[in-house]
Design an enzyme around this catalytic site. Sequence first.
Site, PDB file in Angstrom:
ATOM      1  N   LYS A  54       0.841  -1.207   0.000  1.00 44.47           N
ATOM      2  CA  LYS A  54       0.000   0.000   0.000  1.00 44.47           C
ATOM      3  C   LYS A  54       0.876   1.257   0.000  1.00 44.47           C
ATOM      4  O   LYS A  54       0.620   2.209  -0.745  1.00 44.47           O
ATOM      5  CB  LYS A  54      -0.930  -0.007   1.228  1.00 44.47           C
ATOM      6  CG  LYS A  54      -2.045  -1.039   1.141  1.00 44.47           C
ATOM      7  CD  LYS A  54      -2.804  -1.223   2.464  1.00 44.47           C
ATOM      8  CE  LYS A  54      -3.845  -2.329   2.323  1.00 44.47           C
ATOM      9  NZ  LYS A  54      -4.610  -2.575   3.574  1.00 44.47           N
ATOM     10  N   GLN A  98      -4.254  -0.964   9.838  1.00 46.46           N
ATOM     11  CA  GLN A  98      -4.265  -2.312   9.276  1.00 46.46           C
ATOM     12  C   GLN A  98      -4.854  -3.300  10.296  1.00 46.46           C
ATOM     13  O   GLN A  98      -4.478  -3.297  11.473  1.00 46.46           O
ATOM     14  CB  GLN A  98      -2.835  -2.718   8.870  1.00 46.46           C
ATOM     15  CG  GLN A  98      -2.744  -4.053   8.162  1.00 46.46           C
ATOM     16  CD  GLN A  98      -3.396  -4.066   6.781  1.00 46.46           C
ATOM     17  OE1 GLN A  98      -3.537  -3.029   6.133  1.00 46.46           O
ATOM     18  NE2 GLN A  98      -3.819  -5.234   6.340  1.00 46.46           N
ATOM     19  N   ASP A 121     -10.963   3.337   4.544  1.00 43.59           N
ATOM     20  CA  ASP A 121     -11.350   1.920   4.512  1.00 43.59           C
ATOM     21  C   ASP A 121     -12.878   1.759   4.451  1.00 43.59           C
ATOM     22  O   ASP A 121     -13.369   0.689   4.108  1.00 43.59           O
ATOM     23  CB  ASP A 121     -10.851   1.208   5.776  1.00 43.59           C
ATOM     24  CG  ASP A 121      -9.561   0.435   5.557  1.00 43.59           C
ATOM     25  OD1 ASP A 121      -9.370  -0.087   4.449  1.00 43.59           O
ATOM     26  OD2 ASP A 121      -8.761   0.352   6.508  1.00 43.59           O
TER      27      ASP A 121
HETATM   28  N1  GUN Z   1      -6.835  -6.304   6.665  1.00 39.95           N
HETATM   29  C1  GUN Z   1      -7.248  -7.073   5.637  1.00 39.95           C
HETATM   30  N2  GUN Z   1      -7.885  -6.325   4.712  1.00 39.95           N
HETATM   31  C2  GUN Z   1      -7.876  -5.054   5.165  1.00 39.95           C
HETATM   32  C3  GUN Z   1      -8.363  -3.825   4.644  1.00 39.95           C
HETATM   33  O1  GUN Z   1      -8.967  -3.744   3.576  1.00 39.95           O
HETATM   34  N3  GUN Z   1      -8.136  -2.732   5.421  1.00 39.95           N
HETATM   35  C4  GUN Z   1      -7.494  -2.801   6.604  1.00 39.95           C
HETATM   36  N4  GUN Z   1      -7.341  -1.672   7.297  1.00 39.95           N
HETATM   37  N5  GUN Z   1      -7.027  -3.918   7.120  1.00 39.95           N
HETATM   38  C5  GUN Z   1      -7.220  -5.044   6.401  1.00 39.95           C
END
Ligand code: GUN
Length: 289
Positions: A54, A98, A121
């Site tokens: 990311k 995350q 998110d």
């Molecule tokens: N962990 C797995 N997928 C995601 C996501 O799309 N966003 C976040 N913040 N954590 C995750």
Amino acid sequence: MTAQLIDGKSLAQDIRDGIGRDVQALEARTGVRPGLAVVLVGDDPASAVYVRNKKKACDTAGLYVADHHLSAETSQAELLTLVDRLNADPKVHGILVQLPLPAHIDGQAVLNAISPGKDVDGFHPYNIGRLVAGDPVFVPCTPKGVIRMIESTGEPLTGKQAVVVGRSNIVGKPVAMLLLHQHATVTMCHSRTKDLPAVCREADILVAAIGKPRFVTGDMVKAGAIVLDVGINRLDDGRLVGDVDFEPVRERAGWISPVPGGVGPMTIAMLLANTLEGAKRAATGEGVA
Ligand code: GUN
């Protein structure tokens, strides 16, 4: 029939290139450079890989990244203090914490603390509510990517039978809402669904988001269906496979997304898109909540 591939990797690259141009244009016009804060707590290896990808994508597209890697012993109070600080930071237009968080932290309390206007998110209850109401602000990244991939086939969704396997808050539920807003007839399946294969066989559009390797087998797929595979599962021999048994399903489906190179890259592209949206709202002084 051998299915056509829905190439998430190449679709995501096109979207990221476009975002890169938009980021430059926004900064030139308004002085606002889109910024994403990425918060990782602990050392979960899978999370570390996701976060690295990311951040790299943000760098490439010209976004500012505020990188916060905290120790696994970080307290909930310390994490909430950081979120408050990021909520108030004008350089930050998106905050990504995350998941999963360590067990001693109440993940929902942390998600609830993120300002809805920076919740790229789309996990804050405010944004979930706006999504359900059909007036979304930030749409969760993976579901948004799944819909873009389905749209890329050019097949109309109106009136189609869509089946979503998996009912997570992150993927299954929001995907179902988005399909509903596209006028599909949506069924959600889960571990307690009776005769799940029979339900799946009715699907014109089948989204697999259950987290079980190769769960969707060839006999569960209607000929010509659009199949989206959200799963990322690591086998004992190290190979990465989706929730769909790719080879046999490819022989029945009309369209299929691969793993890797399918939904994963689109999730990252949609994160950049959401951060850019947040920055554009900030540049125009538009509020959210
Ligand atoms: N962990 C797995 N997928 C995601 C996501 O799309 N966003 C976040 N913040 N954590 C995750």
